[in-house]
Scaffold this motif. Structure first.
Motif, PDB file in Angstrom:
ATOM      1  N   GLU A 124     -10.180  -5.363   7.137  1.00  0.00           N
ATOM      2  CA  GLU A 124      -9.418  -5.067   5.915  1.00  0.00           C
ATOM      3  C   GLU A 124      -9.023  -3.590   5.884  1.00  0.00           C
ATOM      4  OE1 GLU A 124      -7.261  -5.478   2.587  1.00  0.00           O
ATOM      5  OE2 GLU A 124      -8.024  -7.082   3.871  1.00  0.00           O
ATOM      6  N   HIS A 125      -9.938  -2.709   6.254  1.00  0.00           N
ATOM      7  CA  HIS A 125      -9.642  -1.275   6.308  1.00  0.00           C
ATOM      8  C   HIS A 125      -8.512  -0.994   7.308  1.00  0.00           C
ATOM      9  CE1 HIS A 125     -10.161   3.067   6.679  1.00  0.00           C
ATOM     10  NE2 HIS A 125     -10.264   2.880   7.981  1.00  0.00           N
ATOM     11  N   LEU A 126      -8.566  -1.624   8.470  1.00  0.00           N
ATOM     12  CA  LEU A 126      -7.532  -1.424   9.484  1.00  0.00           C
ATOM     13  C   LEU A 126      -6.175  -1.956   9.020  1.00  0.00           C
ATOM     14  CD1 LEU A 126      -9.651  -2.274  12.632  1.00  0.00           C
ATOM     15  CD2 LEU A 126      -8.685  -0.027  12.051  1.00  0.00           C
ATOM     16  N   MET A 127      -6.181  -3.087   8.321  1.00  0.00           N
ATOM     17  CA  MET A 127      -4.923  -3.613   7.778  1.00  0.00           C
ATOM     18  C   MET A 127      -4.308  -2.609   6.813  1.00  0.00           C
ATOM     19  SD  MET A 127      -4.010  -6.581   9.011  1.00  0.00           S
ATOM     20  CE  MET A 127      -2.881  -7.221   7.773  1.00  0.00           C
ATOM     21  N   ALA A 128      -5.125  -2.062   5.928  1.00  0.00           N
ATOM     22  CA  ALA A 128      -4.622  -1.099   4.947  1.00  0.00           C
ATOM     23  C   ALA A 128      -4.099   0.163   5.620  1.00  0.00           C
ATOM     24  CB  ALA A 128      -5.717  -0.759   3.943  1.00  0.00           C
ATOM     25  N   LYS A 129      -4.787   0.610   6.644  1.00  0.00           N
ATOM     26  CA  LYS A 129      -4.435   1.868   7.309  1.00  0.00           C
ATOM     27  C   LYS A 129      -3.282   1.723   8.296  1.00  0.00           C
ATOM     28  CE  LYS A 129      -6.567   5.525  10.052  1.00  0.00           C
ATOM     29  NZ  LYS A 129      -7.796   5.980  10.685  1.00  0.00           N
ATOM     30  N   MET A 130      -3.250   0.633   9.051  1.00  0.00           N
ATOM     31  CA  MET A 130      -2.332   0.519  10.173  1.00  0.00           C
ATOM     32  C   MET A 130      -1.131  -0.403   9.932  1.00  0.00           C
ATOM     33  SD  MET A 130      -3.907   2.533  12.194  1.00  0.00           S
ATOM     34  CE  MET A 130      -3.111   2.337  13.752  1.00  0.00           C
ATOM     35  N   VAL A 131      -1.237  -1.306   8.954  1.00  0.00           N
ATOM     36  CA  VAL A 131      -0.186  -2.328   8.794  1.00  0.00           C
ATOM     37  C   VAL A 131       0.559  -2.177   7.472  1.00  0.00           C
ATOM     38  CG1 VAL A 131       0.273  -4.803   8.654  1.00  0.00           C
ATOM     39  CG2 VAL A 131      -1.425  -3.937  10.286  1.00  0.00           C
ATOM     40  N   ARG A 132      -0.179  -2.110   6.393  1.00  0.00           N
ATOM     41  CA  ARG A 132       0.461  -2.082   5.073  1.00  0.00           C
ATOM     42  C   ARG A 132       1.119  -0.745   4.802  1.00  0.00           C
ATOM     43  NH1 ARG A 132      -4.930  -4.611   3.180  1.00  0.00           N
ATOM     44  NH2 ARG A 132      -4.525  -6.792   3.681  1.00  0.00           N
ATOM     45  N   VAL A 133       2.268  -0.805   4.173  1.00  0.00           N
ATOM     46  CA  VAL A 133       2.997   0.400   3.798  1.00  0.00           C
ATOM     47  C   VAL A 133       2.614   0.738   2.358  1.00  0.00           C
ATOM     48  CG1 VAL A 133       5.279   1.409   3.424  1.00  0.00           C
ATOM     49  CG2 VAL A 133       4.890  -0.163   5.335  1.00  0.00           C
ATOM     50  N   ALA A 134       2.208   1.972   2.141  1.00  0.00           N
ATOM     51  CA  ALA A 134       1.871   2.410   0.778  1.00  0.00           C
ATOM     52  C   ALA A 134       3.122   2.345  -0.083  1.00  0.00           C
ATOM     53  CB  ALA A 134       1.302   3.832   0.812  1.00  0.00           C
ATOM     54  N   ARG A 135       2.982   1.760  -1.233  1.00  0.00           N
ATOM     55  CA  ARG A 135       4.107   1.651  -2.173  1.00  0.00           C
ATOM     56  C   ARG A 135       4.021   2.775  -3.194  1.00  0.00           C
ATOM     57  NH1 ARG A 135       6.902  -1.580   0.980  1.00  0.00           N
ATOM     58  NH2 ARG A 135       5.943  -3.573   1.303  1.00  0.00           N
ATOM     59  N   ALA A 136       5.171   3.327  -3.535  1.00  0.00           N
ATOM     60  CA  ALA A 136       5.204   4.434  -4.512  1.00  0.00           C
ATOM     61  C   ALA A 136       4.915   3.942  -5.917  1.00  0.00           C
ATOM     62  CB  ALA A 136       6.568   5.108  -4.472  1.00  0.00           C
TER      63      ALA A 136
END
Length: 136
Positions: A124-136
């Motif tokens: 889950e941490h890797l998905m958040a860091k490497m895959v998901r784009v932070a939304r403004a």
């Protein structure tokens, strides 16, 4: 029998799953993680395809083909009936097959290593860091 050690950390290997719609341009979108942990007997792929990002790189990409190939990665990781001959291999062999270097529309990053107390939280941490784009 010994009680579980709360200080124990499992070592795991992971690779980022990438979609490279035009291999000759070498542009890609990270779409998932494959994580393998022999100590926890864990092999899983998590995939979140951001179709808008992929279409921004190549408006002509065949999304149905991409979806089908990404789904196959999840099936191979899960193994068992219906996962084909590769899905019948031992977990580590499946991980190595999935992360082998190839020049196709679906590729993986080099394999990286990490340590954590719980592999479920690591993926889950890797998905958040490497895959998901932070939304403004």
């Amino acid at each position: 029998m010994h009680a579980p050690d709360p200080q124990r950390h499992d070592t795991y290997d992971y690779a980022v799953i990438r979609v490279v719609p035009r291999v000759e341009r070498e542009e890609f979108v990270n779409v998932g993680i494959i994580l393998s942990c022999a100590g926890a007997k864990f092999l899983e792929a998590r995939i979140e395809l951001d179709e808008a990002r992929l279409l921004a790189i190549d408006p002509q990409v065949d999304l149905e083909t991409v979806r089908r190939h990404l789904a196959a990665i999840e099936v191979i990781c899960a193994g068992g009936p219906g996962s084909g001959p590769i899905g019948q291999l031992p977990q580590r062999a499946r991980f190595h097959w999935l992360t082998a270097k190839r020049s196709s529309i679906i590729q993986t990053s080099p394999v990286h290593m990490g340590r954590c107390p719980a592999v479920g939280s690591a993926i889950e941490h890797l998905m958040a860091k490497m895959v998901r784009v932070a939304r403004a």
